[in-house]
Design a protein around this motif. Structure first.
Motif, PDB file in Angstrom:
ATOM      1  N   GLN A 173      -6.119  80.070  34.339  1.00 57.38           N
ATOM      2  CA  GLN A 173      -6.637  81.431  34.401  1.00 57.38           C
ATOM      3  C   GLN A 173      -5.545  82.395  34.860  1.00 57.38           C
ATOM      4  N   HIS A 174      -4.698  81.910  35.765  1.00 62.19           N
ATOM      5  CA  HIS A 174      -3.583  82.741  36.242  1.00 62.19           C
ATOM      6  C   HIS A 174      -2.663  83.132  35.087  1.00 62.19           C
ATOM      7  N   ALA A 175      -2.339  82.157  34.216  1.00 61.97           N
ATOM      8  CA  ALA A 175      -1.463  82.439  33.075  1.00 61.97           C
ATOM      9  C   ALA A 175      -2.132  83.391  32.102  1.00 61.97           C
ATOM     10  N   GLY A 235       1.940  79.695  34.289  1.00 60.44           N
ATOM     11  CA  GLY A 235       2.283  81.075  34.587  1.00 60.44           C
ATOM     12  C   GLY A 235       3.300  81.654  33.627  1.00 60.44           C
ATOM     13  N   LEU A 236       3.457  82.969  33.694  1.00 63.03           N
ATOM     14  CA  LEU A 236       4.449  83.698  32.902  1.00 63.03           C
ATOM     15  C   LEU A 236       5.172  84.649  33.845  1.00 63.03           C
ATOM     16  N   PHE A 268       0.950  91.580  31.045  1.00 64.93           N
ATOM     17  CA  PHE A 268       2.162  91.917  30.314  1.00 64.93           C
ATOM     18  C   PHE A 268       1.875  92.447  28.907  1.00 64.93           C
ATOM     19  N   SER A 269       0.593  92.567  28.562  1.00 65.85           N
ATOM     20  CA  SER A 269       0.175  93.081  27.234  1.00 65.85           C
ATOM     21  C   SER A 269       0.765  92.258  26.090  1.00 65.85           C
ATOM     22  N   LEU A 270       0.783  90.942  26.273  1.00 66.84           N
ATOM     23  CA  LEU A 270       1.290  90.056  25.232  1.00 66.84           C
ATOM     24  C   LEU A 270       0.196  89.796  24.205  1.00 66.84           C
ATOM     25  N   ASP A 271       0.587  89.725  22.937  1.00 69.44           N
ATOM     26  CA  ASP A 271      -0.407  89.625  21.872  1.00 69.44           C
ATOM     27  C   ASP A 271      -0.704  88.173  21.494  1.00 69.44           C
ATOM     28  N   PHE A 311      10.240  86.420  28.069  1.00 73.88           N
ATOM     29  CA  PHE A 311       9.517  85.884  29.213  1.00 73.88           C
ATOM     30  C   PHE A 311       9.882  84.429  29.478  1.00 73.88           C
ATOM     31  N   ASP A 312       9.656  84.008  30.718  1.00 72.37           N
ATOM     32  CA  ASP A 312       9.746  82.610  31.099  1.00 72.37           C
ATOM     33  C   ASP A 312       8.331  82.045  31.109  1.00 72.37           C
TER      34      ASP A 312
END
Length: 239
Positions: A171-173, A232-233, A180-183, A217-218
């Motif tokens: 859920q954290h990821a 995580g990211l 981060f508004s990643l698609d 991103f990592d």
């Protein structure tokens, strides 16, 4: 680039015709073969000396062959015997019986899908299903012709389709994806890349947290049996 070993014959110089902009920013995590990660999209910027005339008619093809240089492994030299990851690192094969980047001339060949071509001041080819490291030098491009090049029933030794791992997001990821508004395309890129199991063979029995630099991103993840959990990211900070 040498065509033969030192003092054994003539040498030729090969110069790049362009460079690849890829989401894979480090060797760790790069798709092991082209086409395994369809969401891995990249583009090739040709040198400015190559005009629209050089790619006239290329858009009529769905796939292209890209010849390139394994630039990140040149400093490591080459090896006559390789331990392919598919064999668990327990058996050696001759370098010419593998697709290892540690080759005498460090040349690579990948079949990728051609999405579109942009012809502006610089020619840009958008491709997908890539297995290229970012800033890979390209030395040639050729169209793929399936009726002469596709051999679906050819024997391929130890190189066979592997079982994919299940990818689970904490859920954290997921919250960080939203922050981060990643698609969805990035979500798919992570899933398809991790499902291939990017770990080195000698680290298959560890509970460590791995970090893969993907795009900007990592991605942090762990393995549990046949499941990968994205934990995580974080934004990648270059050194």
């Amino acid at each position: 680039m040498p065509a033969s070993s030192e003092n054994s014959g003539p040498h030729w110089t090969i110069r790049p015709i362009g460079y690849i902009n890829s989401p894979y920013k480090q060797k760790f995590g790069v798709a092991r073969q082209p086409g395994l990660v369809p969401a891995a999209q990249a583009y090739i910027d040709l040198s400015t000396e190559f005009t629209a005339e050089c790619v006239r008619g290329l858009s009529d093809y769905e796939y292209i062959w890209v010849q390139f240089i394994f630039h990140a492994t040149i400093k490591d030299g080459w090896q006559p015997l390789i331990r392919p990851p598919k064999l668990g690192g327990k058996e050696k094969k001759g370098v010419f019986a593998t697709r290892s980047p540690h080759r005498p001339n460090h040349l690579g060949l990948s079949l990728v899908k051609l999405e579109r071509i942009e012809c502006n001041k610089q020619i840009r080819l958008y491709v997908s299903g890539v297995d290229f490291l970012d800033q890979t030098p390209v030395i040639d491009i050729k169209p793929y012709i399936p009726f002469v090049e596709a051999k679906p029933y050819a024997h391929s030794s130890f190189a066979h389709e592997r079982e994919l791992l299940t990818v689970h997001w904490s859920q954290h990821a997921l919250n960080q994806m939203q922050f981060f508004s990643l698609d969805f395309e990035y979500f798919q890129l992570v899933n398809q890349s991790l499902a291939q199991d990017p770990r080195p063979v000698h680290q298959h029995h560890t509970d460590k947290v791995f970090v893969m630099h993907l795009g900007n991103f990592d991605v942090l993840f762990q393995f549990r049996d046949k499941t990968v959990e994205v934990t995580g990211l974080r934004e990648h900070v270059g050194i």
